[in-house]
Design a protein around this motif. Structure first.
Motif, PDB file in Angstrom:
ATOM      1  N   GLU A  56      35.130 -83.320  46.018  1.00 31.25           N
ATOM      2  CA  GLU A  56      33.647 -83.026  45.523  1.00 31.25           C
ATOM      3  C   GLU A  56      34.194 -83.942  43.871  1.00 31.25           C
ATOM      4  OE1 GLU A  56      31.133 -82.230  45.918  1.00 31.25           O
ATOM      5  OE2 GLU A  56      31.669 -81.041  47.948  1.00 31.25           O
ATOM      6  N   LYS A  57      33.362 -84.391  43.297  1.00 29.45           N
ATOM      7  CA  LYS A  57      33.586 -85.192  41.630  1.00 29.45           C
ATOM      8  C   LYS A  57      35.097 -84.564  40.905  1.00 29.45           C
ATOM      9  CE  LYS A  57      29.735 -83.765  40.883  1.00 29.45           C
ATOM     10  NZ  LYS A  57      28.688 -82.901  39.868  1.00 29.45           N
ATOM     11  N   ARG A  58      35.497 -83.554  41.370  1.00 33.40           N
ATOM     12  CA  ARG A  58      36.675 -83.195  40.727  1.00 33.40           C
ATOM     13  C   ARG A  58      37.966 -83.470  41.203  1.00 33.40           C
ATOM     14  NH1 ARG A  58      36.566 -77.694  37.199  1.00 33.40           N
ATOM     15  NH2 ARG A  58      38.322 -77.865  36.561  1.00 33.40           N
ATOM     16  N   VAL A  59      37.843 -84.181  42.529  1.00 37.81           N
ATOM     17  CA  VAL A  59      39.163 -84.409  42.632  1.00 37.81           C
ATOM     18  C   VAL A  59      38.894 -85.830  43.091  1.00 37.81           C
ATOM     19  CG1 VAL A  59      40.399 -85.735  45.310  1.00 37.81           C
ATOM     20  CG2 VAL A  59      39.576 -82.423  45.081  1.00 37.81           C
ATOM     21  N   ARG A  60      39.661 -87.158  42.395  1.00 37.10           N
ATOM     22  CA  ARG A  60      39.618 -88.818  42.224  1.00 37.10           C
ATOM     23  C   ARG A  60      40.210 -89.605  43.867  1.00 37.10           C
ATOM     24  NH1 ARG A  60      42.313 -91.318  37.551  1.00 37.10           N
ATOM     25  NH2 ARG A  60      44.151 -91.099  38.997  1.00 37.10           N
ATOM     26  N   GLU A  61      38.689 -89.956  44.116  1.00 38.16           N
ATOM     27  CA  GLU A  61      39.174 -90.378  45.412  1.00 38.16           C
ATOM     28  C   GLU A  61      40.158 -91.092  45.833  1.00 38.16           C
ATOM     29  OE1 GLU A  61      35.577 -91.944  46.336  1.00 38.16           O
ATOM     30  OE2 GLU A  61      35.935 -92.654  49.139  1.00 38.16           O
ATOM     31  N   GLU A  62      40.742 -92.095  44.406  1.00 36.98           N
ATOM     32  CA  GLU A  62      41.697 -93.016  44.890  1.00 36.98           C
ATOM     33  C   GLU A  62      43.075 -92.125  45.102  1.00 36.98           C
ATOM     34  OE1 GLU A  62      39.477 -92.697  42.105  1.00 36.98           O
ATOM     35  OE2 GLU A  62      40.281 -93.268  40.337  1.00 36.98           O
ATOM     36  N   ASP A  63      42.699 -90.573  44.668  1.00 40.89           N
ATOM     37  CA  ASP A  63      44.224 -89.680  44.809  1.00 40.89           C
ATOM     38  C   ASP A  63      44.137 -88.935  45.981  1.00 40.89           C
ATOM     39  OD1 ASP A  63      45.455 -90.210  41.813  1.00 40.89           O
ATOM     40  OD2 ASP A  63      44.148 -88.441  41.423  1.00 40.89           O
ATOM     41  N   LEU A  64      43.195 -89.785  47.323  1.00 41.43           N
ATOM     42  CA  LEU A  64      43.345 -88.562  47.965  1.00 41.43           C
ATOM     43  C   LEU A  64      44.808 -89.125  49.228  1.00 41.43           C
ATOM     44  CD1 LEU A  64      39.997 -88.620  48.209  1.00 41.43           C
ATOM     45  CD2 LEU A  64      41.262 -86.422  48.426  1.00 41.43           C
ATOM     46  N   PRO A  65      44.521 -91.219  49.510  1.00 43.06           N
ATOM     47  CA  PRO A  65      45.749 -91.353  50.416  1.00 43.06           C
ATOM     48  C   PRO A  65      47.203 -90.345  49.857  1.00 43.06           C
ATOM     49  CG  PRO A  65      44.608 -92.809  49.725  1.00 43.06           C
ATOM     50  CD  PRO A  65      43.302 -91.469  48.827  1.00 43.06           C
ATOM     51  N   PHE A  66      47.483 -90.280  48.213  1.00 40.99           N
ATOM     52  CA  PHE A  66      48.779 -89.196  47.822  1.00 40.99           C
ATOM     53  C   PHE A  66      49.222 -88.153  48.538  1.00 40.99           C
ATOM     54  CE2 PHE A  66      51.079 -86.667  45.471  1.00 40.99           C
ATOM     55  CZ  PHE A  66      52.647 -87.740  44.909  1.00 40.99           C
ATOM     56  N   PHE A  67      47.585 -87.403  48.644  1.00 38.59           N
ATOM     57  CA  PHE A  67      47.437 -85.923  48.715  1.00 38.59           C
ATOM     58  C   PHE A  67      47.634 -86.115  50.432  1.00 38.59           C
ATOM     59  CE2 PHE A  67      44.717 -85.188  44.824  1.00 38.59           C
ATOM     60  CZ  PHE A  67      45.647 -85.226  43.492  1.00 38.59           C
ATOM     61  N   LEU A  68      46.808 -86.625  51.531  1.00 37.70           N
ATOM     62  CA  LEU A  68      47.122 -86.981  52.518  1.00 37.70           C
ATOM     63  C   LEU A  68      48.857 -87.385  53.346  1.00 37.70           C
ATOM     64  CD1 LEU A  68      43.382 -88.044  53.112  1.00 37.70           C
ATOM     65  CD2 LEU A  68      44.310 -85.371  53.859  1.00 37.70           C
TER      66      LEU A  68
END
Lengths: 326, 326
Positions: free
Chosen positions: A54-66
């Motif tokens: 949802e909105k509070r997670v920045r999409e560009e950060d997702l590769p870092f997290f995953l």
């Protein structure tokens, strides 16, 4: 209490068909968590967690997290492992949102913290830090020192509504931290939000670490002290030195703390208190009237901050100063 | 979106120890449902649903509901089966609330209704009614004819806020229903709330009926027509006669409808519309400002009511009048 995006049965079946995980047999929205929409999915093969960001997670950060979860899981850290679809991608789209599937971790988070929980946590966090040491991606901690003054300014005019001394306390504390914050401590990948609801146990054994959506690069000792603040204070605000000693010494057995790190613990603890005090204060002042998700009490972290302001050295955390470093 | 009562890991372990179902490995609050707190529980043996009954369910009704599920499950109806603890009881206490464990039903509820869903529903509902015919306990339908005038009076002064004609329409309709409501139709145990979110499918097969907490004794044809209202109107308010024909004829194949029942369907449909219009109206007028659980739109049922007011006979529901009864 989340589940902001409703997933239709048809969209779900189509999404799951892109993975080699059998067929969907059930999918229940999970009430816990406030940032994303999480579903517990049963297929004919196994159980999984489906997350829509949802909105509070920045999409560009997702590769870092995953990528981090994948990296850690491959090294034996008990964390959710992202599933790769048949096209080789772990990050996909569902209902117009970024979405990912991970393995499901069994376990329950502890509601009543006991010393053995802290001991296991210390060991697991050190193993996490060691396993993360060769992770390639980098993400700055957007909620560290540089963010505290602007966050404070956003709340300054109304902080007194929460507590009459809060404005002054925060103003002085942000000044102090900006002047004294340690800058040369061992750095690495931190979880940065390892509260009890992100740590699962089965019986007395730690079984999982979840919710990597604040993970970032920062001082490793800062991550440890975030845990101490979250796990070692009782509901009445008192500090449980036995739990702290268990946490810190179990950690140091796996990753010895340097003298610089030991010396820095009290100021790191103050900064970690300010970090959660500020975000809770903001949410408290800005949550919609009558909203179902009750914001967490910022004053809990004012109490924690006050405690650390009175601390002389790490002896106050139950440590023999010389005993822990390698 | 439920989970009102938070269950600690320790209370849960103690509760589960009273059953012969292995050990708890996870327990997640489920976001769906608005009446009770539901948890999806994994143990070393299987998956279960743990329900804590909240205020809107009367404790004295629970033996009727749990006994009915037990009765139906034993006859092969795919519904949750209450588990009996080692002391022989299915209804227990947890966190100061009545609580029960049931088997977990796999399946997903359909978000987009297609005719085959209605056909399967008709068959399943008839089987449910037949299986319930020798259930011993009795519970009056507290949301039927006798309740409609008092419920209307509670909302009368403010009904116009929702729609300018609503007060007049309801006043006339309650008069009409009190005068013409049929009283000698075949009676039996009804689900009385079999909306799509209470019916699970795996692929194209119906796999489960859940949420028996409105079940009661009433005219069986009334239960059928509650389903028609809930499943056979499109989102734009139009009536899908193909779906209705599928539902009614599949039902009648398993339990033939008498001529009296067929004749009564239009007025039963009006009553069923009023029942949901009134409770939704009440919730709409009385929900707390900004509450997270958004009340359902009462006007959806005003549209449904208007449709049935214009109906001459069951031909309008896609039925050949002579074709269905035994």
């Amino acid at each position: 209490m989340a589940v902001y995006t409703e997933v239709s049965d048809e969209d779900l079946v189509e999404f799951i068909a892109q993975y080699d995980i059998g067929e969907v047999v059930s999918c229940k929205g999970i009430a816990e968590g406030v940032e994303n929409s999480n579903y517990l999915l049963h297929t004919t093969k196994s159980a999984y967690i489906l997350t829509l960001y949802e909105k509070r997670v920045r999409e560009e950060d997702l590769p870092f997290f995953l990528g981090l979860m994948e990296h850690l899981a491959n090294k034996g850290i008990p964390c959710p492992q992202p599933l790769t679809a048949m096209d080789g991608k772990a990050l996909r789209q569902l209902c117009g949102r970024p979405a990912a599937l991970t393995t499901f971790l069994e376990g329950m988070w502890p509601r009543k913290i006991q010393p053995f929980h802290c001991e296991q946590l210390g060991r697991a966090l050190a193993n996490f830090h060691r396993a993360g040491s060769d992770y390639d991606l980098f993400r700055a901690n957007s909620l560290s020192l540089d963010s505290w003054r602007p966050q404070f300014e956003q709340c300054r005019a109304r902080a007194h509504e929460v507590h009459p001394q809060l404005t002054d306390t925060l103003a002085r504390e942000v000044d102090f931290l900006e002047t004294n914050w340690p800058r040369d401590l061992p750095f690495g990948v931190c979880h940065a939000d390892l509260f009890p609801d992100n740590v699962f146990f089965i019986g007395k054994e730690l079984s999982g670490l979840i919710d990597f959506y604040f993970a970032c690069n920062d001082a490793l000792a800062y991550d440890l002290i975030v845990c101490m603040n979250a796990w070692c204070f009782e509901r009445d605000g008192s500090f449980n030195v036995t739990k702290a000693r268990m946490l810190l010494s179990a950690y140091a057995k796996e990753r010895p703390l340097s003298q610089e790190e030991l010396n820095a613990l009290p100021i790191l603890a103050r900064g970690a208190a300010v970090r959660f005090l500020l975000t809770r204060l903001y949410d408290w002042l800005n949550h919609p009237e009558g909203a179902f998700v009750k914001p967490k009490d910022p004053l809990e972290y004012l109490t924690i901050l006050s405690f650390h302001q009175s601390v002389g050295d790490v002896g106050a955390y139950g440590l023999d100063k010389g005993a822990l470093h390698g």
